[in-house]
Design an enzyme around this catalytic site. Sequence first.
Site, PDB file in Angstrom:
ATOM      1  N   PRO A   1       1.057  -5.753   5.281  1.00  0.00           N
ATOM      2  CG  PRO A   1       1.435  -6.334   7.554  1.00  0.00           C
ATOM      3  CD  PRO A   1       0.425  -5.788   6.696  1.00  0.00           C
TER       4      PRO A   1
ATOM      5  CG  ASP B   1       8.766  13.373  -6.994  1.00  0.00           C
ATOM      6  OD1 ASP B   1       8.799  14.544  -6.510  1.00  0.00           O
ATOM      7  OD2 ASP B   1       7.703  12.828  -7.177  1.00  0.00           O
TER       8      ASP B   1
ATOM      9  CD  GLU C   1      -3.074 -11.221  13.853  1.00  0.00           C
ATOM     10  OE1 GLU C   1      -1.982 -11.504  13.025  1.00  0.00           O
ATOM     11  OE2 GLU C   1      -3.042 -10.594  14.926  1.00  0.00           O
TER      12      GLU C   1
ATOM     13  NE  ARG D   1       3.635  14.337  -4.744  1.00  0.00           N
ATOM     14  CZ  ARG D   1       4.972  14.178  -5.538  1.00  0.00           C
ATOM     15  NH1 ARG D   1       5.082  13.126  -5.867  1.00  0.00           N
ATOM     16  NH2 ARG D   1       5.789  15.045  -5.728  1.00  0.00           N
TER      17      ARG D   1
HETATM   18  N1  ADE Z   1      -0.997  -3.030   7.188  1.00  0.00           N
HETATM   19  C1  ADE Z   1      -0.437  -3.289   8.576  1.00  0.00           C
HETATM   20  N2  ADE Z   1       0.782  -2.853   8.270  1.00  0.00           N
HETATM   21  C2  ADE Z   1       0.840  -2.561   6.897  1.00  0.00           C
HETATM   22  C3  ADE Z   1       2.217  -2.146   5.985  1.00  0.00           C
HETATM   23  N3  ADE Z   1       3.284  -1.957   6.456  1.00  0.00           N
HETATM   24  N4  ADE Z   1       1.836  -2.003   5.112  1.00  0.00           N
HETATM   25  C4  ADE Z   1       0.525  -2.040   4.276  1.00  0.00           C
HETATM   26  N5  ADE Z   1      -0.629  -2.344   4.885  1.00  0.00           N
HETATM   27  C5  ADE Z   1      -0.293  -2.493   6.317  1.00  0.00           C
END
Ligand code: ADE
Length: 283
Positions: free
Chosen positions: A98, A185, A125, A170
């Site tokens: 994230p 797209d 984590e 794809r």
């Molecule tokens: N791992 C946990 N959350 C994530 C996200 N939003 N994007 C990519 N990998 C992740």
Amino acid sequence: MRFDVVTIFPEYLEPLSVSLVGKARARGQLDIRVHDLRRWTHDRHHTVDDTPYGGGPGMVMKPEPWGEALDAIIAPGSAATADGEAAPEQPTLIVPTPSGRPFTQALAVELSTRPWLVFTPARYEGIDRRVIDEYRERPEVHEVHELSIGDYVLAGGEAAVLVMAEAIARLLPGVLGNAASHQDDSFAPGEMAHLLEGPVYTKPPQWRGRGIPEVLLSGHHGRIARWRRDEAFRRTTRNRPELIEQADPEEFDQHDRKILAELGWDVSEATGRFGRPTPDVEE
Ligand code: ADE
């Protein structure tokens, strides 16, 4: 194209055997190899995590199993195909997190031209930082991308791998039934780069008293294309106004500008770009 995925939940990647990706795999167009990270542990409990240095909640994935796994997967010769044909291409590492850069359609297009992607979905984590630093410096690795699929936190990177793998696969020639279908797209680089796709309709012509827009029955390709573009503007201004604000107004023709004006959008003197209508303020 080859995908390797290293995970503590190999079964999580089973959807890669289904639908378009599964078919590309069955045809031999995609070589997908899923590896259990615990194969590269050496203790009785197959430990992959430990407590974080500096304290804090949660656990961190240990560097040793990841290092051994990646070394084994990217070792020269491991890219050889089943028929012994050498594929001495450089892998691109994709680390879902994230805290990575956003994974976008433009990046999906770029990554779809690479011969070999190695995904490293983490749990807990995340992975000890030294692993990413190590492989960034490896000459046999083409690039390392830390990527996020959106501003939310998943329980692990596996679902993000499914998302990215499908978005990339794809785009490979022949994977979609209709080669033209990814040209318009939403987010695709090109004419529609800053526009979301508008609504679509199919038979029957009447359903629960609802018809379909007349223009779609006209057979007039020019008018239909224009209508679709107008609808794309309506949808984009409503759902993703920032896409219009980021676009270069040069990309918009006279008719586009007329539609934007009808929707209350105007070119901002400050930025030279289109800006959303300011809400009426009660005096
Ligand atoms: N791992 C946990 N959350 C994530 C996200 N939003 N994007 C990519 N990998 C992740």
